[in-house]
Design an enzyme around this catalytic site. Sequence first.
Site, PDB file in Angstrom:
ATOM      1  CG  HIS A  58      -0.467  -0.691   2.396  1.00 27.15           C
ATOM      2  ND1 HIS A  58      -0.587  -2.046   2.585  1.00 27.15           N
ATOM      3  CD2 HIS A  58       0.201  -0.216   3.453  1.00 27.15           C
ATOM      4  CE1 HIS A  58      -0.029  -2.360   3.721  1.00 27.15           C
ATOM      5  NE2 HIS A  58       0.463  -1.271   4.271  1.00 27.15           N
ATOM      6  CG  ASP A 117       1.293  -6.164   2.514  1.00 28.83           C
ATOM      7  OD1 ASP A 117       1.287  -5.274   1.647  1.00 28.83           O
ATOM      8  OD2 ASP A 117       1.178  -5.943   3.739  1.00 28.83           O
ATOM      9  N   GLY A 164       2.584   2.096  11.060  1.00 34.29           N
ATOM     10  CA  GLY A 164       3.695   3.001  10.750  1.00 34.29           C
ATOM     11  C   GLY A 164       5.004   2.249  10.570  1.00 34.29           C
ATOM     12  CB  SER A 218       3.087  -1.659   7.471  1.00 36.11           C
ATOM     13  OG  SER A 218       2.648  -0.371   7.211  1.00 36.11           O
TER      14      SER A 218
HETATM   15  C1  4AZ Z   1      -0.367  -1.770  10.608  1.00 38.13           C
HETATM   16  O1  4AZ Z   1      -1.492  -1.344  10.798  1.00 38.13           O
HETATM   17  C2  4AZ Z   1       0.135  -2.874  11.486  1.00 38.13           C
HETATM   18  N1  4AZ Z   1       1.371  -5.882  15.307  1.00 38.13           N
HETATM   19  C3  4AZ Z   1       1.452  -3.280  11.378  1.00 38.13           C
HETATM   20  C4  4AZ Z   1       1.912  -4.311  12.188  1.00 38.13           C
HETATM   21  C5  4AZ Z   1       1.077  -4.930  13.084  1.00 38.13           C
HETATM   22  C6  4AZ Z   1      -0.248  -4.532  13.201  1.00 38.13           C
HETATM   23  C7  4AZ Z   1      -0.706  -3.501  12.396  1.00 38.13           C
HETATM   24  C8  4AZ Z   1       1.605  -6.049  13.927  1.00 38.13           C
HETATM   25  O2  4AZ Z   1       0.364  -1.293   9.749  1.00 38.13           O
END
Ligand code: 4AZ
Length: 242
Positions: free
Chosen positions: A45, A89, A185, A187
Site C-alpha cells: 500500500h 503484501d 507506521g 509496515s
Molecule cells: C499496521 O497497521 C500494522 N502488530 C502493522 C503491524 C502490526 C499490526 C498492524 C503487527 O500497519
Amino acid sequence: IYGGAKTTAGKHPWMASLQIKTSKRSRHFCGGVLIKACWVLTAAHSENLQVALGKQDLKKREHQEQIFDVEKIIVHYRYKEKDGVPHNDIALLKLKPVDGHCAMETKYVKTACLPHSFFPIGADCFISGWGTTETDDLSRQLLDANVKLISQTKCNAPRAYDGRLDESMFCAGNLRRHGVDSCQGDSGGPLTCVENGSYYVYGLVSWGEECGLKNKPGVYTQVTSFLSWIKSKIRSESRSLH
Ligand code: 4AZ
C-alpha cells in the site's frame, strides 16, 4: 515498535522512511528496505511518496540523510486484501536518480541482502521502524527490537490466527515478552536476520491483530516466497534502459 529501544546511528542502514509529500513538509507513513542502490522493498500500500534513507530522527534534517523521489511503484500482481488480511503484501519502489545516481553507500546507508534460504524457527531477528509505540502515535527516533521466528503451525493455531495465514506470511515475536511487536507506521519495514555477520531482509512488516497482544504476534511477508518476482522485476527494469 512496541517494546523497542532507540537504535544507534548506522545500525540498520537499509532502513527507509517512506514519506507522503505535502506542500509544506513530509510526513512519515511507512517503512521500507534498501536492497539495491535504486530499489526499495516495501509493503503493497504505497502513495505519492518520497524515500528518506540514512535517517534516525524524523524531525531533524540530518547530514547523513539521502532523499529520493519515486520513479515507479511496482505492486505485486497477486496483492489482495481479503477479510482484512493483506495477501502477497509486497511492492518495489524504483528511486529516481539524482545527478545520475541513487543511494550512495555510507556508514548510514547500505543495502540489506536478499535471503537465499529459510531461517530456522527460533532464529534471532530484528524489527525496526518509526511506527506506533506503547506510549506514542509515532516515534521520532528509529526504534528496534529483537524478535524470534514462530512456526506456522503455532501461529495458525485456533488461539492465535486460526488458519488466516498463508504460505507467503510468517509470524515473529517474543513469546516470553509478548509486548515486543511491530505496529502501525512500521509496515513495509524490515525484519532482518543475521547470518555470518550479514543482515538478510527475511520479512516485511505486514499486519497483525493490534500490537503487542498475547497470542497475536506480528505477521510478516515472507520475502523468500517472492525472490524470483523481485529479481525479474529489477532485471527487466534495468534492461529497458539500454
Ligand atoms: C499496521 O497497521 C500494522 N502488530 C502493522 C503491524 C502490526 C499490526 C498492524 C503487527 O500497519
